[in-house]
Design a protein around this motif. Structure first.
Motif, short mmCIF file in Angstrom:
data_model
loop_
_atom_site.label_atom_id
_atom_site.label_comp_id
_atom_site.label_asym_id
_atom_site.label_seq_id
_atom_site.Cartn_x
_atom_site.Cartn_y
_atom_site.Cartn_z
N LEU A 169 0.81 -1.22 0.00
CA LEU A 169 0.00 0.00 0.00
C LEU A 169 0.84 1.27 0.00
N ILE A 170 1.82 1.35 0.89
CA ILE A 170 2.61 2.58 0.98
C ILE A 170 3.39 2.86 -0.29
N PRO A 171 4.18 1.91 -0.83
CA PRO A 171 4.90 2.22 -2.08
C PRO A 171 3.98 2.56 -3.25
N ALA A 172 2.80 1.92 -3.30
CA ALA A 172 1.90 2.15 -4.43
C ALA A 172 1.12 3.45 -4.32
N THR A 173 0.89 3.92 -3.11
CA THR A 173 0.01 5.08 -2.93
C THR A 173 0.72 6.36 -2.52
N ILE A 174 1.91 6.26 -1.94
CA ILE A 174 2.55 7.44 -1.37
C ILE A 174 2.81 8.56 -2.40
N PRO A 175 3.17 8.28 -3.65
CA PRO A 175 3.40 9.39 -4.58
C PRO A 175 2.16 10.25 -4.80
N ASN A 176 1.00 9.62 -5.04
CA ASN A 176 -0.22 10.39 -5.26
C ASN A 176 -0.70 11.06 -3.99
N ILE A 177 -0.52 10.42 -2.85
CA ILE A 177 -0.94 11.03 -1.59
C ILE A 177 -0.11 12.28 -1.31
N LEU A 178 1.20 12.20 -1.55
CA LEU A 178 2.05 13.37 -1.34
C LEU A 178 1.67 14.50 -2.29
N ALA A 179 1.28 14.15 -3.51
CA ALA A 179 0.81 15.17 -4.44
C ALA A 179 -0.45 15.85 -3.91
N GLY A 180 -1.35 15.06 -3.31
CA GLY A 180 -2.55 15.63 -2.71
C GLY A 180 -2.23 16.51 -1.52
N VAL A 181 -1.25 16.11 -0.71
CA VAL A 181 -0.84 16.92 0.44
C VAL A 181 -0.25 18.24 -0.04
N ARG A 182 0.55 18.19 -1.09
CA ARG A 182 1.14 19.42 -1.64
C ARG A 182 0.05 20.36 -2.12
N LEU A 183 -0.95 19.83 -2.82
CA LEU A 183 -2.06 20.66 -3.29
C LEU A 183 -2.84 21.25 -2.10
N SER A 184 -3.05 20.45 -1.08
CA SER A 184 -3.81 20.92 0.08
C SER A 184 -3.06 22.02 0.83
N GLY A 233 7.37 29.67 -1.52
CA GLY A 233 8.37 29.00 -0.69
C GLY A 233 7.84 27.72 -0.07
N LEU A 234 6.59 27.74 0.41
CA LEU A 234 6.00 26.53 0.99
C LEU A 234 5.88 25.43 -0.05
N ASP A 235 5.45 25.81 -1.25
CA ASP A 235 5.30 24.81 -2.31
C ASP A 235 6.65 24.24 -2.72
N ARG A 236 7.66 25.09 -2.85
CA ARG A 236 8.97 24.62 -3.25
C ARG A 236 9.60 23.75 -2.15
N LEU A 237 9.40 24.14 -0.89
CA LEU A 237 9.94 23.34 0.22
C LEU A 237 9.30 21.96 0.24
N PHE A 238 7.98 21.91 0.07
CA PHE A 238 7.33 20.61 0.08
C PHE A 238 7.74 19.80 -1.14
N GLN A 239 7.98 20.47 -2.27
CA GLN A 239 8.44 19.76 -3.46
C GLN A 239 9.78 19.09 -3.21
N LEU A 240 10.67 19.77 -2.51
CA LEU A 240 11.96 19.19 -2.17
C LEU A 240 11.81 18.02 -1.21
N ALA A 243 10.47 15.09 -3.19
CA ALA A 243 11.51 14.44 -3.98
C ALA A 243 12.42 13.59 -3.10
N HIS A 244 12.72 14.08 -1.90
CA HIS A 244 13.56 13.32 -0.98
C HIS A 244 12.85 12.05 -0.51
N ALA A 245 11.55 12.16 -0.23
CA ALA A 245 10.79 11.00 0.24
C ALA A 245 10.63 9.95 -0.85
N LEU A 246 10.63 10.39 -2.11
CA LEU A 246 10.42 9.46 -3.22
C LEU A 246 11.70 9.12 -3.97
#
Length: 251
Positions: A169-184, A233-240, A243-246
């Motif tokens: 579950l975690i490897p398959a879902t974490i990329p999209n979940i992190l994208a949702g967190v970034r948007l939120s 800045g918040l968006d760029r920080l979360f993007q970094l 990228a580190h998490a993935l």
């Protein structure tokens, strides 16, 4: 594209905008009450820094953002997972969730003011609502998108639940979940500033509203620029961080 050229192109756009802005105000194409010059904005920036006004309002806004975003994103993640993994939860709460997420966050402000007043609880709740739905939807769609064969193989080998979660579950879902967190996170910041513009006694949005009431467009522009820089800045920080998490995906 070479790094130096990329940096030049990135800087050229805001620099060109600044030059055009300065030229428009220098030729007085608009009255000062409508458009102030960049030099006036710089002077106003120094003023609110010297008085501590900007630091105080920005600290209030970031504190609210941290509380509301953390609460909303955490609840959204739990709800999205429950919605995807439980047919009962999906049948009971799915239609309501899909309907409520279509309503603009700011449309809830009048009702929440009547229920909660204009204190800090109201501001935390409106930010949490903005963070909740993108994360919940991302978690729901991510889990639903995991191929059923993964679960069938796990069941065939009688893998324990923690293996199912950590290895599938975690490897398959974490990329999209992190994208949702970034948007939120981005939505939470936008909603926070908008809510402070409408009803608040402190915060970056309220500083801008006070500037408008005093016909200090330079202070309003300071707020607009700071809001944009903080959001970027918040968006760029979360993007970094994302990228580190993935990084395992490119390993």
């Amino acid at each position: 594209m070479k790094p130096d050229l990329k940096l030049i192109l990135s800087v050229s756009s805001p620099l060109l905008l600044l030059i055009v802005w300065q030229a428009v105000t220098a030729f007085k194409l608009f009255p000062p009450e409508v458009l102030v010059s960049p030099t006036a904005v710089v002077a106003a920036f120094g003023e609110v820094i010297a008085t501590g006004e900007l630091q105080r309002h920005l600290s209030e806004s970031l504190t609210r953002l941290a509380g509301g975003f953390t609460t909303g994103a955490s609840l959204g993640l739990l709800f999205g997972l429950a919605l995807a993994l439980s047919k009962t939860v999906e049948q009971v709460f799915g239609p309501t969730f899909q309907a409520l997420r279509q309503i603009p966050v700011l449309a809830f402000i009048p009702m929440l003011i009547l229920l909660l007043g204009i204190d800090e609880v109201f501001k935390i709740v409106i930010i949490a609502k903005a963070a909740f739905f993108p994360v919940a939807l991302a978690a729901y769609d991510s889990v639903k998108g995991v191929p059923k064969s993964y679960f069938e193989v796990s069941s065939l080998y009688r893998a324990p639940w923690w293996v199912l979660i950590s290895k599938i579950l975690i490897p398959a879902t974490i990329p999209n979940i992190l994208a949702g967190v970034r948007l939120s996170l981005t939505r939470s910041w936008l909603v926070l500033v908008a809510a402070e513009l409408i009803v608040a006694d402190s915060g970056l949005g309220q500083m801008m509203e006070m500037g408008r009431q005093m016909f200090r467009l330079d202070i309003v522009m300071v707020g607009v620029i700071v809001a944009g820089v903080i959001g970027f800045g918040l968006d760029r920080l979360f993007q970094l961080l994302q990228a580190h998490a993935l990084r395992w995906k490119t390993a």
